[in-house]
Scaffold this active site. Structure first.
Site, PDB file in Angstrom:
ATOM      1  N   PHE A 157       1.562   8.253  -1.888  1.00 36.18           N
ATOM      2  CA  PHE A 157       0.865   7.013  -1.562  1.00 36.18           C
ATOM      3  C   PHE A 157      -0.616   7.106  -1.900  1.00 36.18           C
ATOM      4  O   PHE A 157      -1.293   6.122  -1.918  1.00 36.18           O
ATOM      5  CB  PHE A 157       1.033   6.674  -0.070  1.00 36.18           C
ATOM      6  CG  PHE A 157       2.481   6.643   0.350  1.00 36.18           C
ATOM      7  CD1 PHE A 157       3.431   6.051  -0.441  1.00 36.18           C
ATOM      8  CD2 PHE A 157       2.868   7.231   1.529  1.00 36.18           C
ATOM      9  CE1 PHE A 157       4.759   6.022  -0.061  1.00 36.18           C
ATOM     10  CE2 PHE A 157       4.200   7.202   1.931  1.00 36.18           C
ATOM     11  CZ  PHE A 157       5.140   6.601   1.127  1.00 36.18           C
ATOM     12  N   TRP A 183       0.833  -1.205   0.000  1.00 35.50           N
ATOM     13  CA  TRP A 183       0.000   0.000   0.000  1.00 35.50           C
ATOM     14  C   TRP A 183       0.868   1.256   0.000  1.00 35.50           C
ATOM     15  O   TRP A 183       0.553   2.241  -0.651  1.00 35.50           O
ATOM     16  CB  TRP A 183      -0.918   0.002   1.229  1.00 35.50           C
ATOM     17  CG  TRP A 183      -1.819   1.205   1.289  1.00 35.50           C
ATOM     18  CD1 TRP A 183      -3.066   1.317   0.758  1.00 35.50           C
ATOM     19  CD2 TRP A 183      -1.543   2.476   1.913  1.00 35.50           C
ATOM     20  NE1 TRP A 183      -3.587   2.570   1.005  1.00 35.50           N
ATOM     21  CE2 TRP A 183      -2.668   3.295   1.710  1.00 35.50           C
ATOM     22  CE3 TRP A 183      -0.454   2.988   2.607  1.00 35.50           C
ATOM     23  CZ2 TRP A 183      -2.733   4.595   2.188  1.00 35.50           C
ATOM     24  CZ3 TRP A 183      -0.517   4.287   3.086  1.00 35.50           C
ATOM     25  CH2 TRP A 183      -1.642   5.077   2.884  1.00 35.50           C
ATOM     26  N   HIS A 184       1.987   1.197   0.709  1.00 37.94           N
ATOM     27  CA  HIS A 184       2.832   2.378   0.826  1.00 37.94           C
ATOM     28  C   HIS A 184       3.621   2.677  -0.442  1.00 37.94           C
ATOM     29  O   HIS A 184       4.043   3.823  -0.639  1.00 37.94           O
ATOM     30  CB  HIS A 184       3.793   2.226   2.009  1.00 37.94           C
ATOM     31  CG  HIS A 184       3.164   2.521   3.331  1.00 37.94           C
ATOM     32  ND1 HIS A 184       2.446   1.589   4.046  1.00 37.94           N
ATOM     33  CD2 HIS A 184       3.116   3.661   4.067  1.00 37.94           C
ATOM     34  CE1 HIS A 184       1.999   2.143   5.168  1.00 37.94           C
ATOM     35  NE2 HIS A 184       2.388   3.397   5.204  1.00 37.94           N
ATOM     36  N   GLY A 185       3.835   1.701  -1.282  1.00 35.33           N
ATOM     37  CA  GLY A 185       4.563   2.012  -2.505  1.00 35.33           C
ATOM     38  C   GLY A 185       4.886   0.794  -3.341  1.00 35.33           C
ATOM     39  O   GLY A 185       4.963  -0.331  -2.827  1.00 35.33           O
TER      40      GLY A 185
END
Length: 465
Positions: free
Chosen positions: A465, A314-316
């Site tokens: 994000f 999700w963060h990258g």
């Protein structure tokens, strides 16, 4: 447009507040929707099409899911939302990974990432899932629903606001002077965190990660990771403070997103205090549906690992983020199995040191995505005490001596000591608190404005994000 910009502070925000409060109550959500779209379109107008599509798709799916309670409809909605996110955020990562694993030569497609796509996509998903579960009614007024999805205070970088949190306020909120003034104080506090602290630490982190291999002593690398630890906290919690403060100005009460995570005595506690809205989202919509802790320890371990793999992604779209998620998944599993019981018997100072070392190292892994490729090896070796440059050098001493006061100030603020003192000794004296708040807001605005004017370094880390 970012909150810490002159155009937002002195043009956009005064304009939206003026028109919002001049508008009759029934039209105020329309003002929010219009200005939120302008806010989003300021840098990349084409992506307004995507967020409007998200509003329309999830609006109609919400109505259909309330009526039919169909698993097929819900599955289609989840597929469309996650597919939209995946195309923009993970296409290049997936193709690059396949090329590397199988020796392929497929063209790596890279799409410009719509700002805040992960936040508003997860927000939309929480709405349709909760409608399907019967936890909230479907939004019938498309203006109100559009204002919920696009609301500019939390559109770009959260917190992820669930529909059930604001559903009633979207229809019947009552703005008060108490909320408005509290919102101004909270916004000013977040702005100061971002501009005065996060930006300062970011410049130190940038100087190291863009430096040379010859500067990568162990002490320099750990000092850089400590600075990044403070940068990402003050950047993201500062944004959340500004979002919550702006929400209060418009009569909304968003949930807290941070609770002084750097005072935690375990990794488990840290993740109860850091990015609370994301942790709650994964718990409610992934961990519990997978079975949570209800089907035995092995299933629980599997569920924790899946959640943290997804949290990293999700963060990258980079393997450093996946590694970061796996890192925390393994640590949380270890604590769940036996370590928490041991930590309860150890002095609090030692458990705090244990937690902070893990957290700082974790931010080092997280930050690897931004470290220059030619420096990653030296960076990792320095962090592991096996680098070629030794433990410390004059460059390290220069960085530390030049920023020791900043580090001490950040350490004190991040513990919440000042907040507790204000609540205990100042807030009970209404006149002193009112005057002090005005002075505080003025000081934060003046100092932050001066820094914005004087410096071009002003990124928001979580925008990507």
């Amino acid at each position: 447009m970012v909150f810490s910009s002159l155009i937002f502070l002195y043009v956009f925000l005064p304009a939206v507040l003026l028109l919002y409060y001049l508008m009759p109550r029934k039209g105020r959500n329309a003002v929010l929707l219009l200005f939120s779209l302008v806010f989003y379109a300021w840098g990349e107008p084409v992506f307004v099409i995507g967020i409007l599509a998200s509003v329309l798709v999830n609006y109609f799916f919400g109505i259909a899911l309330e009526k039919h309670k169909s698993k097929g409809l819900l599955a289609l909605n989840i597929f469309l939302n996650l597919g939209y996110l995946a195309v923009f955020k993970y296409t290049g990562f997936a193709i690059g990974t396949l090329n590397h694993l199988f020796g392929l030569d497929m063209e790596v497609l890279e799409f410009a990432l719509p700002i805040g796509i992960s936040f508003y996509t997860f927000q939309a998903l929480s709405y349709t899932i909760d409608v399907y579960r019967g936890k909230v009614p479907a939004g019938k007024n498309i203006i109100d629903f559009g204002a919920y999805i696009t609301m500019f205070p939390q559109l770009i970088a959260g917190p992820i606001v669930r529909y059930q949190t604001v559903e009633r306020e979207l229809r019947t909120r009552k703005e008060t002077m108490e909320d408005f003034t509290a919102g101004i104080v909270r916004f000013a506090s977040g702005l100061g965190k971002k501009v005065l602290l996060a930006n300062s630490f970011g410049q130190i982190w940038d100087a190291v990660r863009k430096g040379s291999a010859g500067d990568m002593t162990t002490a320099t690398v750990w000092l850089a990771m400590l600075c990044f630890t403070f940068q990402i906290y003050f950047d993201f919690s500062g944004y959340s403070d500004m979002a919550i403060g702006l929400g209060r100005m418009f009569g909304f009460h968003f949930d807290e997103n941070f609770n002084f995570p750097y005072i935690s005595k375990s990794v488990t506690e840290f993740w109860r205090r850091w990015h609370i809205s994301l942790s709650t989202w994964f718990k409610e919509y992934v961990y519990i549906p997978l079975g949570g802790n209800r089907k035995g320890m092995l299933r629980q371990i599997r569920n924790i690992f899946i959640v943290w793999m997804l949290t990293g992604l999700w963060h990258g779209a980079a393997w450093s983020f996946v590694l970061w998620g796996v890192y925390y998944g393994i640590l949380l599993i270890i604590e769940k199995l036996f370590l928490l019981k041991i930590l309860e018997k150890i002095p609090r100072l030692i458990t705090w040191l244990y937690t902070m070392i893990i957290v700082i190292a974790g931010w080092g892994i997280f930050g690897l995505a931004d470290v220059l490729p030619e420096l990653k090896s030296s960076f990792v070796k320095g962090a592991l005490f096996i680098g070629d440059q030794g433990l410390c050098d004059s460059h390290t001493q220069y960085l530390l001596s030049g920023h020791i006061v900043l580090l001490l100030v950040a350490a004190v603020i991040s513990t919440g000591v000042l907040t507790k003192l204000v609540k205990k000794y100042v807030m009970k004296h209404e006149t002193i608190y009112a005057v002090g708040s005005m002075v505080y807001v003025a000081a934060m605005m003046i100092a932050s404005t001066a820094c914005i004017v004087a410096d071009t370094y002003n990124p928001f880390l979580y925008f990507r994000f």
